[in-house]
Design a protein around this motif. Structure first.
Motif, mmCIF file in Angstrom:
data_model
loop_
_atom_site.group_PDB
_atom_site.id
_atom_site.type_symbol
_atom_site.label_atom_id
_atom_site.label_comp_id
_atom_site.label_asym_id
_atom_site.label_seq_id
_atom_site.Cartn_x
_atom_site.Cartn_y
_atom_site.Cartn_z
ATOM 1 N N ASP A 269 -1.006 7.074 0.559
ATOM 2 C CA ASP A 269 -0.344 7.577 1.925
ATOM 3 C C ASP A 269 -1.101 6.792 3.124
ATOM 4 N N VAL A 270 -0.673 7.092 4.455
ATOM 5 C CA VAL A 270 -1.074 6.174 5.380
ATOM 6 C C VAL A 270 -2.522 7.078 5.680
ATOM 7 N N ASN A 271 -3.475 5.786 5.841
ATOM 8 C CA ASN A 271 -4.812 6.220 6.301
ATOM 9 C C ASN A 271 -5.522 6.916 5.077
ATOM 10 N N LYS A 272 -4.924 6.739 3.979
ATOM 11 C CA LYS A 272 -5.698 7.479 2.994
ATOM 12 C C LYS A 272 -6.108 6.479 1.980
ATOM 13 N N TYR A 273 -7.101 6.748 0.928
ATOM 14 C CA TYR A 273 -7.684 5.957 -0.026
ATOM 15 C C TYR A 273 -7.627 6.644 -1.326
ATOM 16 N N ASP A 274 -6.982 7.673 -1.546
ATOM 17 C CA ASP A 274 -7.070 8.259 -2.884
ATOM 18 C C ASP A 274 -5.703 8.097 -3.447
ATOM 19 N N LEU A 275 -5.570 7.447 -4.593
ATOM 20 C CA LEU A 275 -4.261 7.067 -5.370
ATOM 21 C C LEU A 275 -3.325 8.256 -5.630
ATOM 22 N N SER B 250 0.976 -1.293 0.086
ATOM 23 C CA SER B 250 0.085 -0.056 0.013
ATOM 24 C C SER B 250 0.889 1.315 -0.023
ATOM 25 N N LYS B 251 2.007 1.170 0.421
ATOM 26 C CA LYS B 251 2.914 2.241 0.545
ATOM 27 C C LYS B 251 3.179 2.832 -0.827
ATOM 28 N N VAL B 252 3.186 1.806 -1.845
ATOM 29 C CA VAL B 252 3.331 2.273 -3.042
ATOM 30 C C VAL B 252 2.550 2.991 -3.673
ATOM 31 N N LEU B 253 1.118 2.858 -3.323
ATOM 32 C CA LEU B 253 -0.228 3.362 -3.724
ATOM 33 C C LEU B 253 -0.719 4.361 -2.960
ATOM 34 N N ALA C 151 -9.523 -0.699 -2.492
ATOM 35 C CA ALA C 151 -9.470 -1.453 -3.597
ATOM 36 C C ALA C 151 -10.755 -0.901 -4.499
ATOM 37 N N GLU C 152 -11.603 -0.093 -4.102
ATOM 38 C CA GLU C 152 -12.338 0.604 -5.151
ATOM 39 C C GLU C 152 -11.698 1.829 -5.689
#
Length: 223
Positions: free
Chosen positions: A110-116, A105-108, A162-163
């Motif tokens: 930021d911490v506690n974020k879900y926007d790419l 997830s660190k590639v995709l 995921a979405e």
């Protein structure tokens, strides 16, 4: 009891074939595994992932000549992903008839974020381009978290991640009817959540690439 019996059968099957399959390609593994073991192996994959939907999505291994045909199709994708997408880890599953691609997830995100992040969109784009080159597959995108935070929060965050990946893939040309997303929260760790490194590994996004009905039908004609 029925589930336990099925899993036991799968374990026994895997135990019997693993020594021979250790150094095989996906093509060879597909040919080596008989169709009779497929349902049990598919169920085991779903159980091990904490998600029976994956087992249903992957289904039974086709095996035989048909399995070899699908395995060859997956081999080509695996090689291209490994050569093109530097931040992706690619594994063969279902005896070479499916692929599991993992991004930290660190590639995709930021911490506690879900926007790419802008920089991470490139990795998804690289993978999406390969997915588009192999249209005879379905792809399930799973989001995962570590165990910090409340269970409900982690489940929501993983689903949104995921979405986010799925929607971005659709926006750059992957057909929506080939994709599905699922948040797994903290339910399926792959490392120890007691360590910083372990938590980092558990924060991840996984792609399961499996044969669609068209590819399975084409494979069946090879018999």
């Amino acid at each position: 009891m029925k589930i336990k019996a099925l899993l036991l059968a799968a374990l026994l099957t895997i135990a019997s074939i693993m020594p021979a399959c250790k150094n095989m390609t996906g093509t060879q593994k597909g040919a080596a595994i008989g169709a009779g073991s497929g349902a049990a192996i598919g169920a085991l994959i779903g159980h091990a992932a904490g998600n029976t939907a994956i087992g249903a999505l992957i289904g039974g291994a086709v095996g035989g000549v048909s399995g070899a045909y699908i395995g060859k199709y997956m081999d080509k994708q695996k090689k291209e992903i490994q050569e093109t997408v530097p931040n992706a880890k690619v594994e063969e599953i279902n005896n070479g008839e499916a692929l599991k691609v993992t991004f930290d997830s660190k590639v995709l995100f930021d911490v506690n974020k879900y926007d790419l992040k802008d920089a991470s969109k490139n990795a998804v784009k690289q993978l999406a381009e390969i997915i588009n080159k192999y249209p005879d597959t379905y792809v399930q995108i799973q989001g995962h978290t570590d165990n910090t935070g409340e269970d409900a929060y982690n489940m929501t965050l993983s689903q949104k991640r995921a979405e986010a990946v799925m929607h971005y893939a659709i926006s750059i040309g992957v057909q929506a009817n080939r994709l599905m997303s699922q948040g797994m929260g903290e339910t399926t760790p792959i490392a120890d959540n007691k360590t910083v490194d372990g938590r980092t590994q558990n924060r991840r996004v996984e792609f399961y690439i499996v044969a669609n009905d068209k590819l399975k039908q084409e494979a069946a004609k090879q018999k």
